[in-house]
Motif scaffolding. Structure first.
Motif: not given
Lengths: 158, 290
Positions: B177-181, B274-275, B280-281, B286-287
């Motif tokens: 379930e991980s997401r990376a940015f 950036l942090v 937040v991203e 959707d807030g």
């Protein structure tokens, strides 16, 4: 100073020759092969005027040694026109004002070939991203971008 | 450039022998984009240049569900960006590799060269540290594997020993379930080198918050992991206030480079933005906190 035998294909022609180890690919192309379309702009890998295709992929020849080309295919700007007909990109650059002094143009043409090879129908943003290794001091880039988008349509058979 | 002899070994063993034999007088040569510039500026003047182009053991990209991703040192940034295994399993890595520098350098520069040169102002190191990458090194005494974070010692300095060659990177599997940015800041559109970048991996939701990796690169001599921020994000629910507090913390903890490309305070303020934006991203959809 050691010399190394290399076998390269340049614009479709096979060549067997010897180069000093420290000969840059850009200098080999210009000085040894007399293909002066490829330019020396900054000689620090920033401007992209030295761009050529190696095995069809765009690279900066000032950041390569000639020995690195051994066993590979080089395409320079002189290899774009076929049988006395300009490449569609070359025509589009003329029509759309993609050049003024012309010094950066060979490099841009090679970068454009790469863009269209990967993305036959690029968006403007994709074109600009693909040109981000090339600098032009004259045109302000819009004519170059227009030329590439126009050439994309022509090549794609519209 | 000073005159040199070019050697073109055809196996890892031969390459190691040549590098060991010539010691400090030799440099390994992969893509050559950084090496040639350094040699032309006489920052490096090897008498023997050992081209790795014909060494097969350091090529190839592959994914195995147990070990994770293996990336050969000679993999070009363009290869990493286009690899189906990378795109499927570590899309952030493909995105980072496909956007760094410029197209010409992506076709020529290698990940091994990037890591061994250890120039701070590049994209890969921070992203790879955030993915818990390890490096496998080969020498006459055999193989050793160390965390990338330990390999990158200081700017332009790694833990590589004389006669050693970086063989491959190993990136362990991520939680499903991980997401990376990944994001970076360039001073102008004409720049190819970031003044700061951020890699943020949200590994899992926990009882108290989120488990993350937050690594800042380019603004620091080597990638800096923001452990205090990670702990903080793991200890409370996400909110805009938490994101801002995390950014404040990162800016406080940052040990930035200060040079002609950006002084410490400038880099600190960029990192803060950036942090905050990346947290937040990553965590708001959707807030609402995701």
């Amino acid at each position: 100073m050691s010399r190394t035998r290399i076998h390269v294909t340049v614009n479709g022609e096979a060549l067997d020759t010897e180069v000093p180890a420290k000969r840059l690919l850009s200098d080999f192309i210009r000085d040894d092969l007399n293909l002066t379309g490829t330019k020396r702009g900054c000689e620090t890998g920033i401007c992209g005027a030295c761009s050529v295709l190696v095995d069809g992929e765009v690279r900066k020849s000032c950041l390569s040694l000639a020995v690195q080309a051994d066993g590979h295919e080089i395409t320079t700007v002189e290899g774009l026109a076929q049988h006395n007909e300009l490449h569609p990109l070359q025509e589009s650059f003329m029509v759309h004002g993609g050049l003024q002094c012309g010094y950066c143009t060979p490099g841009f043409l090679m970068a454009a070939v790469e863009i269209l090879r990967h993305t036959p129908k690029p968006t403007e943003e994709e074109v600009r991203k693909g040109l981000n290794g090339n600098l032009c001091r004259c045109t302000g880039y819009q004519g170059i971008v227009d030329a590439i988008l126009d050439a994309a349509e022509k090549i794609d058979g519209h | 450039m000073r005159d040199f002899e070019i050697l073109r070994p055809t196996s890892l063993r031969e390459a190691i022998e040549l590098l060991s034999k010539h010691g400090d007088d030799a440099c390994a040569y992969a893509g050559g984009t950084a090496l040639l510039l350094a040699m032309r500026q006489r920052l490096l003047s090897p008498s023997h240049v050992v081209s790795l182009e014909r060494v097969p053991e350091i090529r190839g990209i592959g994914y195995h569900s147990s070990e994770g991703l293996s990336i050969g040192a000679l993999s070009r940034h363009a290869d990493i960006a286009r690899s189906p295994d990378v795109i499927a399993n570590y899309p952030v890595l493909a995105k980072m590799a496909g956007g760094l520098a410029n197209p010409q350098v992506r076709n020529q520069g290698t990940i091994g060269g990037n890591l061994c040169y250890a120039d701070p102002a590049t994209d890969p190191p921070g992203c790879l540290v955030a993915l818990d990458a390890k490096v496998e090194l080969a020498s006459a005494s055999g193989l050793r594997t160390i965390p990338l974070e330990a390999f990158l010692v200081d700017y332009f300095e790694t833990a590589i020993q004389p006669g050693e060659i970086l063989v491959r990177l190993i990136i362990p599997p991520l939680p499903r379930e991980s997401r990376a940015f990944y994001a970076r800041h360039l001073r102008t559109a004409a720049e190819h080198r970031p003044v700061a970048n951020i890699s943020f991996v949200v590994r899992a939701a926990t009882a108290t918050g989120i488990e993350t990796r937050l690594v800042i690169g380019a603004a620091t001599p080597t990638p800096q992991r923001m452990s205090r921020v990670e702990e903080f994000l793991g200890s409370r629910p996400m909110s805009p206030e938490t994101a801002l507090a995390g950014a404040d913390m990162a800016a406080e903890d940052l040990r930035p480079i200060s040079d002609s490309r950006g002084d410490g305070d400038f880099r600190r303020s960029i990192v803060h933005a950036l942090v905050r934006r990346t947290i937040v991203e990553a965590t708001f959809v959707d807030g609402r906190a995701a």
